[in-house]
Structures are given as C-alpha cells and as structure tokens.
Motif scaffolding. Structure first.
Motif, short mmCIF file in Angstrom:
data_model
loop_
_atom_site.label_atom_id
_atom_site.label_comp_id
_atom_site.label_asym_id
_atom_site.label_seq_id
_atom_site.Cartn_x
_atom_site.Cartn_y
_atom_site.Cartn_z
N TYR B 39 8.57 7.41 -2.22
CA TYR B 39 7.77 8.28 -3.06
C TYR B 39 6.83 9.11 -2.19
N VAL B 57 0.55 11.81 0.05
CA VAL B 57 0.63 10.37 0.23
C VAL B 57 2.10 9.99 0.32
N GLU B 59 4.72 6.81 0.31
CA GLU B 59 4.79 5.39 -0.02
C GLU B 59 6.14 4.81 0.36
N SER B 60 6.10 3.66 1.03
CA SER B 60 7.30 2.86 1.21
C SER B 60 7.22 1.72 0.20
N VAL B 61 8.15 0.77 0.25
CA VAL B 61 8.09 -0.30 -0.74
C VAL B 61 6.72 -0.98 -0.69
N LYS B 62 6.23 -1.24 0.52
CA LYS B 62 5.01 -2.04 0.64
C LYS B 62 3.76 -1.26 1.07
N SER B 63 3.93 -0.02 1.55
CA SER B 63 2.75 0.64 2.11
C SER B 63 2.47 1.98 1.46
N VAL B 64 1.21 2.35 1.50
CA VAL B 64 0.74 3.63 0.98
C VAL B 64 -0.02 4.30 2.11
#
Lengths: 363, 128
Positions: B39, B57, B59-64
């Motif tokens: 995203y 911004v 976003e990966s699965v775990k990080s923003v």
C-alpha cells in the motif's frame, strides 16, 4: 538476549533476527508474504521455543487446573489437549494457554513467551490448599511447529508416531529425527499441523531434518511476522493485542472456553454477572471499507465517538485484504456495521465481517 | 544497479532531475529493507513540500514508513499506478515505481544530495 537452541540455524537460513520478549528470534526469512502463503498451501516450520511450559503434578493437579481456568479440564483424558485461559478474579486474562492432560495427576501447560515468568509466578502463587507441585520447564524445553496441508506428509517419515490416527487437539510421545519428543496436533495458524516438544539438549536435528525433508515439497522456515498474520486470519488471539488483563473472556468472544457446569473457578462470579447483565462491548472482526491498513492502537470511532483502539490489524496475505480485530460497543458488533478507524489523521471506513476470516476446508 | 543520473539521500530516497522538475522514489536498498510493499499513500497534486516533508507513506505487511522529499517543491503529479500495484516499488524501484513528480523550488538544494558514488559508499558502510 536469550537464544533458542535453533538460533544459529536461523541465521544460516538468512533469518532476519529481532528481539521479541527478550529472545533473539527470526521475524522473517524469505518474506512475510511467501512464508504466509507457504503455510496456507504447502507447509512451514516455526521455532517456537520461546513459548513457556509449566508442569503441574500431584493429587490435586486437576482440581488446581480447574480452579485457574474457565474451560473444563475434567473432560480431558490422557492424550488430549485443550485451549483455555489463566483467569484473574475479574475474568480477565493472565494469559491464554494450552493444557495437555498427561495423566490423572499430571497437566502440562503451554503459555506465551511474553507472560512466561508472570504466569509461572501466578500459578505457583495459587497453590495454597492444593496438593500439587509446579515446575517451570521453559528453559529445558524446545518447541518447533510444522503447519500446513503437507505437514503430516513431511513429518511422517521422520517419526515413529502414528500421525494418521492422531486427531486434532491430541498428543503422543515418540521420536522425531531420532530425538524423544511429545507431538500434538495443534498450532497457531488455522492450518492442520503439529507442535513438537523436546527436552533433548541437542534438538537441532529435528529442525534440519524437517527442513531437508520438506524443502522438495515447498516447506519454508517461517518467522514471527507470518506467524502473526497467519494467526490473525484464523482469528487466534494474541495476548497484549486482543486479550489482556483488561478484557474479560466473554468480551473476547471466547464464551466457548467457559464451562460453568464444571464448578467454581477464578473469575466465575464476574462471568455470571456479565451473562446476566449482558456485555457492553465485544471483540469483533473487521475489514477496511476504504483504502488503508489499520494497525494496532489506531483510534476507533463509532457514531462519531471515540470507542477505543484497534487491537490487531494488518494486511492479510492469503485473503489479500486489510483486516483486524477491535473491541466495539455491543450494538456495533453486528456483521455489516460500519465504523471508522483513524489512519494518520484521516477517519477511514471499516466494516464488521464474520470471523474467523479464514477457515481451512475440511478434508 | 543505482542510476548515475539520480541524486540520493541517506534515508534511501532518489530524485531524477528533468528540467525544473524532479521525479522521486525510494531506492532498491529501501525496498529490500521494507519487504513486500502492499500500500502506498500519495499526496495531493499541488501540495507544497517544505524541507524533508513527507511525500507519502509506504506500507509492507508489518511496517509503515514515511517517504520524504529530497528537496522542497510542489507536487505536480503522483504515480496513480501504485494504487492498484504498490508492488511496482519492489519490482522496479528506480523506474515504474516512482512515487511523485515535483516542481523543484530551488535547484541549488540538489547540491546537498548524494551522488551515486557517495550513496553506494554509504550503503557499503551500512553493511559493515
């Protein structure tokens, strides 16, 4: 930082290591998405040696476990496993855990790494009046989990245990890769699979044996990142996010682990009161109705009112959408209800959907 | 790997200057660190960007992670393709995975950025 007995093997496999609850653990190897999909479609191998283990023995072992937990451990026969909780007198969570019935006077409790010492202190602190012995076995115990539709096929050649006849939430003793183990048909992914415990001081061959045996079939080593996304798709609780000492067992939508007919236990009066009066809030599953990914602690609004924070939230790699869990006022928990989550200052629409988000097809 | 005609920041953004404008993205090193990107939140066209202001911004699965502009300017275009295919940042971080185009406020600000040689040297330092 504490290290599991598989630490070097993770580094050799390219695991990205992080600190988790005082342990140095792999968060990912090949990436959260490929790891997640491997578990859903083939198999994955997890080092979960950071989990805690407590052995309860003695004449009153069953009565003691019954006092500390809401589920009915009295229904268990040796060879069975049960999901339950350690309850406070308020019917909130000290932790959630698995209870293994080892014998009529022996119960093996498996608790979260984050709560290991707290749980042991809690359990040991409640023995007054019970003829029991409580042993903390976390340091001596290693644990790996093999999960996924191919888990049984990959594990079968490495063990003398009859896996085919082992039902879900049952366990047996035997050898895995030549090491004495306890193997249960349990897990934290929503898939079929096994959790393998051993107190052997050199358990590495279990890990390497399963990696080698599984590699041709698509098995991957899985880090904590995919462990979290897998468990959330299956709506399995994470202590500290979805349940805590501030949430009751009924609010957490875990009524199925409450067995009032079993007799008295810690927290029971509060459960009875909540059953009689009704809940004011409950844990609900949601998906985002507008672009954005909700993360834990993001503010939640219902009818314009701040009603709490996101408990768990992520992008779900198998379902390919942003979803999560949140405590909502009870009138907002019906499927289809819309509410808002504040993502970087912008209120973004979310919608209550049925859970579990993911449920594997029955064979 | 890293294009010669880009300028870089130590926070792993790149800018490719085209006349008075600059195209901005994140480097291959950054996309590797972030993992699978799912995203991207983009700014509005016309937004004025001050020194090191966020352009979006990722976003990966775990990080923003925030992405910052290497130099001040005004957003003239955003990469709408990222709305449907955020993974372009993984697949082609220096090309189709561009994030925004800006009108550069003062091209002198580019002097403070890293050349490709400096950036590669900086990355070597990170790996030791």
């Amino acid at each position: 930082m504490k290290k599991t007995r598989f630490n070097e093997l993770h580094k050799r496999l390219g695991g990205k290591m992080i600190e988790f609850c005082g342990w140095e653990m792999p968060v990912e190897y090949s990436g959260i998405i490929p790891e997640h999909l491997a578990v859903r479609t083939k198999a994955g191998l997890f080092d979960v040696s950071h989990m805690g283990e407590v052995l309860v023995t003695g004449k009153d072992a069953l009565a003691f476990v019954q006092w500390l937990t809401p589920n009915d451990a009295g229904k268990l026969v040796p060879g069975q496993v049960q999901y339950t909780a350690l309850m406070t007198p308020e019917s909130t969570f000290v932790d959630d855990m698995l209870v293994y019935c080892m014998g009529p006077e022996e119960y093996f409790l498996v608790v979260n790494a984050a709560n290991d010492d707290k749980d042991f202190a809690w359990i040991a602190g409640h023995t007054q009046g019970f003829d029991v012995k409580v042993e903390h076995q976390s340091d001596a115990t290693s644990q790996v989990a093999i999960q996924g539709p191919l888990a049984e096929a990959i594990l079968r050649p490495l063990t003398d245990i009859d896996l085919a006849s082992m039902k879900s939430f049952h366990w047996a003793r035997g050898k895995v890769a030549g090491k004495p183990c306890l193997v249960s048909r349990t897990g934290y992914t929503g898939e079929d699979g096994f959790e393998i415990y051993t107190t052997d001081p050199e358990p590495q061959v279990i890990w390497t044996g399963l990696i080698e045996a599984g590699k041709p079939q698509g098995l991957l080593p899985i880090g904590l990142g995919a462990r979290d996304t897998l468990r959330l798709e299956a709506k399995l609780m994470l202590y500290g996010n979805d349940i805590s000492d501030k949430t009751t067992v009924l609010e957490a939508d875990l009524k199925w682990i409450v067995k009032l007919q079993k007799g008295d236990f810690l927290g029971r009066p509060v459960i009875e009161k909540q059953l009689a009066e009704g809940l004011t809030r409950k844990l609900a599953g949601f998906e985002m109705a507008e672009p954005g990914i909700a993360r834990p602690h993001y503010p939640v609004y219902y009818h314009g009112q701040r009603v709490g924070d996101v408990a768990s939230g992520t992008f779900a790699p198998y379902l390919k959408k942003a979803l999560g869990l949140v405590y909502l006022p009870i009138d907002g928990t019906a499927v289809g209800t819309e509410f808002e989550i504040e993502i970087r200052g912008k209120r973004t629409k979310a919608r209550v959907i049925p859970t579990p988000f993911y449920k594997r097809a029955k064979k | 790997m890293y294009p010669n005609d880009f300028r870089y920041t130590k926070e792993h953004e790149w800018i490719k200057v085209e006349g008075d404008e600059g195209v901005i993205g994140i480097t291959d090193f950054a996309q590797h660190q972030l993992g699978d990107i799912i995203y991207v939140e983009l700014p509005a066209v016309g937004k004025e960007l001050a020194v090191r202001q966020s352009i979006g911004v990722v976003e990966s699965v775990k990080s923003v992670s925030d992405v910052y502009t290497p130099v001040p300017g005004v957003v003239t275009a955003v990469n709408e393709a990222l709305g449907q295919a955020a993974d372009l940042l993984n697949k082609d971080p220096h090309g189709q995975g561009w994030i925004v185009r800006i009108k550069i406020k003062d091209k002198k600000d580019l002097d403070g950025l890293l050349s490709v040689g400096d950036y590669e040297k900086f990355l070597e330092g990170l790996e030791h």
